[in-house]
Design a protein around this motif. Structure first.
Motif, PDB file in Angstrom:
ATOM      1  N   SER A 136       0.833  -1.158  -0.092  1.00 40.40           N
ATOM      2  CA  SER A 136      -0.084  -0.103  -0.122  1.00 40.40           C
ATOM      3  C   SER A 136       0.862   1.114  -0.065  1.00 40.40           C
ATOM      4  CB  SER A 136      -0.908   0.033   1.169  1.00 40.40           C
ATOM      5  OG  SER A 136      -0.227   0.120   2.460  1.00 40.40           O
ATOM      6  N   ASP A 137       1.921   1.161   0.596  1.00 43.18           N
ATOM      7  CA  ASP A 137       2.772   2.583   0.693  1.00 43.18           C
ATOM      8  C   ASP A 137       3.706   2.632  -0.473  1.00 43.18           C
ATOM      9  OD1 ASP A 137       4.780   0.619   1.482  1.00 43.18           O
ATOM     10  OD2 ASP A 137       5.220   1.455   3.396  1.00 43.18           O
ATOM     11  N   GLY A 138       3.593   1.587  -1.305  1.00 40.28           N
ATOM     12  CA  GLY A 138       4.450   1.742  -2.348  1.00 40.28           C
ATOM     13  C   GLY A 138       5.889   1.204  -2.111  1.00 40.28           C
ATOM     14  N   GLY A 139       6.053   0.745  -0.933  1.00 40.57           N
ATOM     15  CA  GLY A 139       7.614   0.601  -0.489  1.00 40.57           C
ATOM     16  C   GLY A 139       8.052  -0.909  -1.339  1.00 40.57           C
ATOM     17  N   ASP A 140       8.832  -0.727  -2.158  1.00 43.97           N
ATOM     18  CA  ASP A 140       9.848  -1.868  -2.967  1.00 43.97           C
ATOM     19  C   ASP A 140      10.246  -2.743  -2.282  1.00 43.97           C
ATOM     20  OD1 ASP A 140       9.895  -2.635  -5.776  1.00 43.97           O
ATOM     21  OD2 ASP A 140      11.949  -2.547  -5.268  1.00 43.97           O
ATOM     22  N   ARG A 141      10.729  -2.371  -1.112  1.00 43.78           N
ATOM     23  CA  ARG A 141      11.567  -3.268  -0.314  1.00 43.78           C
ATOM     24  C   ARG A 141      10.513  -4.588   0.026  1.00 43.78           C
ATOM     25  NH1 ARG A 141      12.973  -0.500   5.547  1.00 43.78           N
ATOM     26  NH2 ARG A 141      10.814   0.172   6.071  1.00 43.78           N
ATOM     27  N   ALA A 142       9.531  -4.449   0.256  1.00 42.08           N
ATOM     28  CA  ALA A 142       8.517  -5.510   0.718  1.00 42.08           C
ATOM     29  C   ALA A 142       7.899  -6.245  -0.327  1.00 42.08           C
ATOM     30  CB  ALA A 142       7.389  -4.967   1.688  1.00 42.08           C
ATOM     31  N   ARG A 143       8.048  -5.918  -1.497  1.00 39.86           N
ATOM     32  CA  ARG A 143       7.251  -6.485  -2.442  1.00 39.86           C
ATOM     33  C   ARG A 143       7.715  -7.984  -2.980  1.00 39.86           C
ATOM     34  NH1 ARG A 143       9.780  -6.928  -7.448  1.00 39.86           N
ATOM     35  NH2 ARG A 143      11.277  -5.295  -6.919  1.00 39.86           N
ATOM     36  N   MET A 144       9.145  -8.261  -2.915  1.00 36.26           N
ATOM     37  CA  MET A 144       9.639  -9.500  -3.339  1.00 36.26           C
ATOM     38  C   MET A 144       9.494 -10.343  -1.854  1.00 36.26           C
ATOM     39  SD  MET A 144      10.461 -11.459  -5.684  1.00 36.26           S
ATOM     40  CE  MET A 144      10.730 -10.200  -6.910  1.00 36.26           C
ATOM     41  N   PRO A 145       9.695 -10.024  -0.603  1.00 38.51           N
ATOM     42  CA  PRO A 145       9.473 -10.990   0.474  1.00 38.51           C
ATOM     43  C   PRO A 145       8.047 -11.445   0.530  1.00 38.51           C
ATOM     44  CG  PRO A 145      10.949  -9.511   1.236  1.00 38.51           C
ATOM     45  CD  PRO A 145      10.382  -8.814  -0.202  1.00 38.51           C
ATOM     46  N   VAL A 146       6.938 -10.609   0.047  1.00 38.46           N
ATOM     47  CA  VAL A 146       5.761 -10.904   0.203  1.00 38.46           C
ATOM     48  C   VAL A 146       5.294 -11.684  -0.820  1.00 38.46           C
ATOM     49  CG1 VAL A 146       3.272  -9.878  -0.025  1.00 38.46           C
ATOM     50  CG2 VAL A 146       4.858  -8.972   1.373  1.00 38.46           C
ATOM     51  N   THR A 147       5.750 -11.489  -2.373  1.00 38.50           N
ATOM     52  CA  THR A 147       5.592 -12.341  -3.376  1.00 38.50           C
ATOM     53  C   THR A 147       6.232 -13.700  -3.087  1.00 38.50           C
ATOM     54  OG1 THR A 147       5.850 -10.511  -4.700  1.00 38.50           O
ATOM     55  CG2 THR A 147       6.281 -12.599  -5.791  1.00 38.50           C
ATOM     56  N   ALA A 148       7.324 -13.907  -2.430  1.00 36.49           N
ATOM     57  CA  ALA A 148       7.969 -15.077  -2.195  1.00 36.49           C
ATOM     58  C   ALA A 148       7.115 -16.041  -1.224  1.00 36.49           C
ATOM     59  CB  ALA A 148       9.311 -15.128  -1.737  1.00 36.49           C
ATOM     60  N   ALA A 149       6.480 -15.438  -0.356  1.00 37.24           N
ATOM     61  CA  ALA A 149       5.626 -16.095   0.842  1.00 37.24           C
ATOM     62  C   ALA A 149       4.274 -16.385  -0.085  1.00 37.24           C
ATOM     63  CB  ALA A 149       5.175 -15.113   1.952  1.00 37.24           C
ATOM     64  N   ALA A 150       3.855 -15.497  -0.968  1.00 35.00           N
ATOM     65  CA  ALA A 150       2.600 -16.035  -1.731  1.00 35.00           C
ATOM     66  C   ALA A 150       2.971 -17.192  -2.584  1.00 35.00           C
ATOM     67  CB  ALA A 150       1.991 -14.776  -2.475  1.00 35.00           C
ATOM     68  N   LEU A 151       4.158 -17.191  -3.438  1.00 35.10           N
ATOM     69  CA  LEU A 151       4.378 -18.374  -4.280  1.00 35.10           C
ATOM     70  C   LEU A 151       4.718 -19.532  -3.382  1.00 35.10           C
ATOM     71  CD1 LEU A 151       6.766 -16.524  -6.758  1.00 35.10           C
ATOM     72  CD2 LEU A 151       4.715 -17.517  -7.378  1.00 35.10           C
ATOM     73  N   ALA A 152       5.095 -19.612  -1.968  1.00 31.38           N
ATOM     74  CA  ALA A 152       5.229 -20.690  -1.352  1.00 31.38           C
ATOM     75  C   ALA A 152       3.767 -21.276  -1.288  1.00 31.38           C
ATOM     76  CB  ALA A 152       5.880 -20.560  -0.130  1.00 31.38           C
ATOM     77  N   ARG A 153       2.939 -20.552  -1.195  1.00 26.12           N
ATOM     78  CA  ARG A 153       1.532 -20.996  -1.002  1.00 26.12           C
ATOM     79  C   ARG A 153       1.070 -21.618  -2.283  1.00 26.12           C
ATOM     80  NH1 ARG A 153      -2.030 -19.915   3.013  1.00 26.12           N
ATOM     81  NH2 ARG A 153      -1.339 -18.689   4.965  1.00 26.12           N
ATOM     82  N   CYS A 154       1.668 -21.225  -3.313  1.00 28.81           N
ATOM     83  CA  CYS A 154       1.063 -21.913  -4.537  1.00 28.81           C
ATOM     84  C   CYS A 154       2.094 -23.482  -4.789  1.00 28.81           C
ATOM     85  CB  CYS A 154       1.802 -21.020  -5.813  1.00 28.81           C
ATOM     86  SG  CYS A 154       0.638 -19.590  -6.126  1.00 28.81           S
ATOM     87  N   GLY A 155       2.710 -23.646  -3.845  1.00 27.63           N
ATOM     88  CA  GLY A 155       3.614 -24.970  -3.682  1.00 27.63           C
ATOM     89  C   GLY A 155       5.107 -24.856  -4.267  1.00 27.63           C
ATOM     90  N   VAL A 156       5.401 -23.703  -4.640  1.00 26.56           N
ATOM     91  CA  VAL A 156       6.909 -23.561  -5.023  1.00 26.56           C
ATOM     92  C   VAL A 156       7.831 -23.715  -3.966  1.00 26.56           C
ATOM     93  CG1 VAL A 156       8.379 -21.730  -5.701  1.00 26.56           C
ATOM     94  CG2 VAL A 156       6.209 -21.656  -6.782  1.00 26.56           C
TER      95      VAL A 156
END
Length: 346
Positions: free
Chosen positions: A287-307
């Motif tokens: 929400s705040d546009g913070g790029d530093r949080a983008r990839m850690p959150v993406t990685a956690a979401a991809l782990a939920r996809c089974g990666v």
């Protein structure tokens, strides 16, 4: 030349509601065992059948995807009559490139093929996006140019399409231009929803407000498309040339290299989408546009996809430094939180 198959188009549903998104905490910045900062946002994980497997925050509110919408725009260019390009050039048409020499050379090649020059571009002049390339560029005495700006590949392909269709060139970025109307129709088709608002992106091209859910659904359509469709052509080019889509060492290129078959695109203001070949997909908005949080959150979401979490480990956390040493980390939090890290030795 291989015939390009057009996938069936759907009648888009209603536009997403324009409201203040109900974002939730997605990432914590932890320093010395204390939560120093919190990044809020929204995230969606789609199953292979397109159903929502996990969500946090507000995935249905209208938002601007920024450059994460470029793969959809590239499909729109093919549908509008973009002349044949090689995969490297198609990848650049969907890119937020770093301004490396190969990016500039490829953008020039697209313009040359259309009988055009950098002077015909209408994107905003800028320095290269990649930090190392920007420093080198400035050392060489260069200033801001349209070609160095990270969207020049998209703009060159837009111009090439307009030239091929004999549409006006100097107004190709206007939302009412037939080229942009064709792109808007593609965005609505792929997301399955009408555009809620139209504004101007940082580069000067039209930008369309959709929902995070709709954007993620669209990227999943690209990732699962047959190779002889417009969607499949863009997905193949991006997977084949991830460094053309971003740049050397950029996290999106490294993620696509690390996860076989992954299709991924980032955008300013903390946006990230990624989809696997079977249709499993994730969408992230910080929400705040913070790029530093983008990839850690993406990685956690991809782990939920089974990666495999081991494959995602380098993307799942960012060290927090104090006095030159690691004293904490930025990691996904809330419903996406990974198992706690072991406490440091006394």
């Amino acid at each position: 030349m291989t015939e390009i198959i057009t996938t069936p188009r759907r009648t888009p549903g209603p536009p997403p509601p324009v409201r203040e998104p109900a974002h939730v905490p997605l990432a914590h910045v932890v320093r010395g065992g204390v939560v120093e900062g919190v990044h809020h946002g929204s995230v969606v994980v789609l199953a292979a059948d397109g159903s929502v497997e996990f969500l946090a925050g507000d995935i249905e509110a209208a938002f601007y995807p920024r450059s994460a919408i470029k793969p959809l725009q590239a499909v729109g260019l093919l549908r509008a009559g973009l002349p044949p390009l090689d995969d490297e050039s198609l990848a650049l048409a969907a890119a937020s490139h770093s301004g490396e020499e190969r990016h500039l050379t490829t953008a020039r090649r697209i313009l040359d093929a259309a009988g055009l020059t950098e002077d015909d571009l209408r994107n905003v002049p800028d320095l290269p996006y990649g930090a190392e390339r920007r420093e080198e560029w400035l050392r060489l005495g260069h200033g801001r140019t349209r070609l160095a700006q990270n969207c020049s590949g998209k703009h060159a392909a837009m111009l090439m399409t307009a030239r091929a269709r004999q549409w006006p060139l100097d107004s190709y970025t206007d939302a009412a231009h037939p080229l942009q109307q064709a792109i808007a129709a593609t965005v609505e088709d792929l997301t399955g929803q009408r555009v809620a608002r139209v504004t101007v992106d940082g580069c000067g091209a039209p930008l369309y407000a959709v929902s995070l859910h709709g954007l993620t659904r669209a990227v999943a359509r690209l990732a699962t498309a047959a190779p002889d469709t417009h969607e499949g052509r863009i997905a193949h080019a991006m997977r084949a040339y991830p460094e053309m889509v971003s740049g050397t060492g950029r996290d999106v290129a490294r993620l696509m290299r690390a996860v076989p078959g992954l299709l991924a695109k980032d955008g300013f203001e903390g946006v990230q989408v990624a989809a696997l070949p079977d249709g499993r997909a994730v969408g992230v908005k910080i929400s705040d546009g913070g790029d530093r949080a983008r990839m850690p959150v993406t990685a956690a979401a991809l782990a939920r996809c089974g990666v495999d979490p081991g494959v995602l480990a380098e993307f799942a956390r960012t060290p927090v430094i104090g006095g030159g040493a690691e004293v904490g980390s930025l990691r996904a939090a809330g419903a996406l939180a990974p198992p706690p890290e072991p406490a440091p030795a006394p």
